[in-house]
Scaffold this active site. Structure first.
Site, mmCIF file in Angstrom:
data_model
loop_
_atom_site.group_PDB
_atom_site.id
_atom_site.type_symbol
_atom_site.label_atom_id
_atom_site.label_comp_id
_atom_site.label_asym_id
_atom_site.label_seq_id
_atom_site.Cartn_x
_atom_site.Cartn_y
_atom_site.Cartn_z
ATOM 1 C CG ASP A 25 -1.963 -1.132 1.179
ATOM 2 O OD1 ASP A 25 -1.834 -2.027 0.325
ATOM 3 O OD2 ASP A 25 -2.866 -1.154 2.033
ATOM 4 C CG ASP A 35 -6.691 -0.077 1.250
ATOM 5 O OD1 ASP A 35 -7.069 -1.259 1.378
ATOM 6 O OD2 ASP A 35 -7.049 0.827 2.041
ATOM 7 C CG HIS A 92 -11.390 0.805 0.155
ATOM 8 N ND1 HIS A 92 -11.296 -0.530 0.470
ATOM 9 C CD2 HIS A 92 -10.543 1.452 1.021
ATOM 10 C CE1 HIS A 92 -10.432 -0.678 1.473
ATOM 11 N NE2 HIS A 92 -9.952 0.497 1.814
ATOM 12 C CG HIS A 109 -14.690 -0.134 1.705
ATOM 13 N ND1 HIS A 109 -13.849 -0.187 2.793
ATOM 14 C CD2 HIS A 109 -14.799 -1.411 1.242
ATOM 15 C CE1 HIS A 109 -13.450 -1.439 2.964
ATOM 16 N NE2 HIS A 109 -14.012 -2.194 2.034
ATOM 17 C CG HIS A 117 -8.797 5.061 2.921
ATOM 18 N ND1 HIS A 117 -9.785 4.795 3.832
ATOM 19 C CD2 HIS A 117 -8.175 3.886 2.686
ATOM 20 C CE1 HIS A 117 -9.758 3.509 4.145
ATOM 21 N NE2 HIS A 117 -8.797 2.917 3.445
ATOM 22 C CE LYS A 141 -3.988 -3.950 1.358
ATOM 23 N NZ LYS A 141 -4.928 -3.247 2.219
ATOM 24 C CB CYS A 143 -2.149 -2.841 5.243
ATOM 25 S SG CYS A 143 -3.818 -2.133 5.221
HETATM 26 ZN ZN ZN Z 1 -8.568 0.878 3.321
#
Ligand code: ZN
Length: 215
Positions: free
Chosen positions: A9, A51, A53, A57, A93, A118, A163
């Site tokens: 990330d 990351d 989303h 989310h 985010h 992810k 993470c």
């Molecule tokens: Zn996240």
């Protein structure tokens, strides 16, 4: 027996100027580039997770009534309510396909490297690059590593206490030998980083690997 480097990330959203900036995130970019320059030949695969989303989310505070960033909510994920997860709520985010969700500028990504998304399911968070938080579904990471006969994983990136930690613990759960390169990670808070490093060490991971020169 081969090794992989997992770069977790290192995205615009998590560095200064992004939607959920982690202190020192930007400093990581040249340090990770230096590591790649010096050590890339030792890794059969270099994998960059993102990351990523949907805009609604479940980890976003904006999606929960009367909740603020860093509040917690307990979420039931399976049908019978047996699996509960205390979800930390974050600002919106790394929304998919936005500039914010892209890898940090200047990060040395090469054509033979792999990117891995992810957190793409609206209904469940994924700190780990392997599984969602309930281990109900998994990304392609384990199969990529297995296909390449990779047994050792080195983990760097953001955030040490979320993470990076969840990825490292899942790698250990899956039977890999795991090295967390501590000085190539940055975390949300000093205390939770300390706790995360302890937790990973107690789980049998190697967490004290440091490759940057100390001043
Ligand atoms: Zn996240």
């Amino acid at each position: 027996m081969f090794s992989a480097l997992l770069v977790i990330d290192v995205q615009k959203c998590f560095i200064e100027g992004g939607s959920l900036p982690i202190n020192g995130g930007r400093q990581l970019v040249p340090l990770i580039n230096e590591m790649l320059h010096n050590y890339k030949k030792y890794f059969k695969k270099v994998i960059f997770s993102l990351d990523f989303h949907p805009a609604n989310h479940i980890s976003f505070a904006s999606q929960h009534l009367n909740k603020s960033v860093l509040d917690h909510v307990t979420l039931n994920y399976d049908k019978n309510g047996a699996f509960k997860f205390v979800q930390t709520l974050w600002p919106d985010h790394c929304v998919e396909n936005t500039t914010d969700s892209k890898l940090a500028d200047e990060l040395n990504f090469e054509i033979d490297d792999v990117t891995l998304l992810k957190g793409t399911d609206q209904n469940i968070d994924s700190y780990s690059a392997f599984y969602d938080v309930g281990r109900f579904s998994q990304t392609a990471l384990h199969s990529i590593l297995t296909q390449n006969n990779i047994k050792n994983v080195f983990v760097v990136g953001i955030a040490t206490d979320f993470c990076v930690k969840f990825t490292a613990l899942d790698a250990n759960y899956l039977g890999y030998t795991v090295y967390v390169v501590e000085d190539l990670t940055r975390g949300v808070s000093e205390n939770s980083v300390k706790e995360a490093l302890n937790e990973m060490e107690q789980d049998g991971l190697f967490v004290n690997l440091n490759i940057c020169k100390k001043n």
